[in-house]
Scaffold this motif. Structure first.
Motif, mmCIF file in Angstrom:
data_model
loop_
_atom_site.group_PDB
_atom_site.id
_atom_site.type_symbol
_atom_site.label_atom_id
_atom_site.label_comp_id
_atom_site.label_asym_id
_atom_site.label_seq_id
_atom_site.Cartn_x
_atom_site.Cartn_y
_atom_site.Cartn_z
ATOM 1 N N ASP A 1 4.628 -4.680 -2.130
ATOM 2 C CA ASP A 1 4.974 -5.171 -0.799
ATOM 3 C C ASP A 1 4.316 -4.351 0.301
ATOM 4 N N VAL A 2 4.339 -3.007 0.187
ATOM 5 C CA VAL A 2 3.785 -2.132 1.218
ATOM 6 C C VAL A 2 2.839 -1.130 0.579
ATOM 7 N N LEU A 3 1.639 -1.009 1.138
ATOM 8 C CA LEU A 3 0.691 0.031 0.721
ATOM 9 C C LEU A 3 0.817 1.154 1.733
ATOM 10 N N ASN A 4 1.400 2.255 1.293
ATOM 11 C CA ASN A 4 1.613 3.389 2.177
ATOM 12 C C ASN A 4 0.633 4.497 1.801
ATOM 13 N N SER A 5 1.001 5.365 0.860
ATOM 14 C CA SER A 5 0.106 6.450 0.454
ATOM 15 C C SER A 5 -0.908 5.993 -0.586
ATOM 16 N N GLY A 6 -0.592 4.915 -1.283
ATOM 17 C CA GLY A 6 -1.476 4.420 -2.333
ATOM 18 C C GLY A 6 -1.104 4.894 -3.717
ATOM 19 N N SER A 7 -0.111 5.788 -3.832
ATOM 20 C CA SER A 7 0.205 6.352 -5.151
ATOM 21 C C SER A 7 0.722 5.287 -6.118
ATOM 22 N N THR A 8 1.582 4.392 -5.656
ATOM 23 C CA THR A 8 2.125 3.370 -6.551
ATOM 24 C C THR A 8 1.003 2.474 -7.071
ATOM 25 N N LEU A 9 0.132 2.015 -6.170
ATOM 26 C CA LEU A 9 -0.971 1.150 -6.601
ATOM 27 C C LEU A 9 -1.947 1.884 -7.511
ATOM 28 N N ILE A 10 -2.269 3.132 -7.197
ATOM 29 C CA ILE A 10 -3.272 3.844 -8.002
ATOM 30 C C ILE A 10 -2.757 4.079 -9.424
#
Length: 165
Positions: free
Chosen positions: A96-105
């Motif tokens: 839902d939200v791209l903040n620091s990118g850690s979850t996506l990476i």
């Protein structure tokens, strides 16, 4: 004080646009896997899946991606589909939200352990505070926010909304 960034109608429009962008990038695919990160990402993924099912004959499969968002290295990443099921497939990883990118990476890292045709990312809100070299291939909106501000996404029937506070 909360500021409404996106209302339900705007979010529906974004979901349709992202679904069409995903379809355009996968026009020859017979199967597309929408991998939603548990929580708001999974809710967003389900909405994208619903629209894709309306606009294409391809199989649109939903994959739940689970991790401890505070400490993804410790918990690891698990998926509701086995690697054999998405091997050589086309995957869109959704949050839902791209903040620091850690979850996506960490999500991307998990899927890259298996040969894939294509791996793309989609987010509703891109906050531009990345610590990691990950980008959203499909994004609803980009917000320049301070680190003290918080984006809240609420997915509720006919009442989806995004707030900034």
């Amino acid at each position: 004080m909360e500021n409404k960034i996106l209302n339900h109608h705007q979010i529906e429009h974004i979901i349709r646009r992202i679904a069409y962008q995903i379809l355009e990038a996968n026009v020859d695919e017979k199967k597309i896997i929408i991998a939603g990160i548990d929580g708001g990402g999974l809710d967003f993924a389900k909405k994208i899946q619903q629209v894709l099912k309306q606009i294409t004959e391809a199989d649109i499969l939903l994959c739940k991606v689970s991790m401890d968002k505070k400490n993804p290295l410790k918990s690891g990443v698990t998926t509701s589909m086995s690697a054999d099921e998405y091997n050589n497939g086309s995957i869109v990883l959704v949050d839902d939200v791209l903040n620091s990118g850690s979850t996506l990476i960490y999500g991307v890292h998990h899927f890259l352990k298996t040969p894939l045709k294509q791996l793309k990312t989609a987010v509703l809100v891109n906050r531009n505070h990345k610590k990691y070299p990950v980008k959203a291939d499909y994004k609803g909106i980009s917000l320049s926010t301070s680190l003290q501000e918080h984006v809240h996404v609420q997915f509720q029937p006919k009442k989806d909304v995004v707030y900034l506070d």
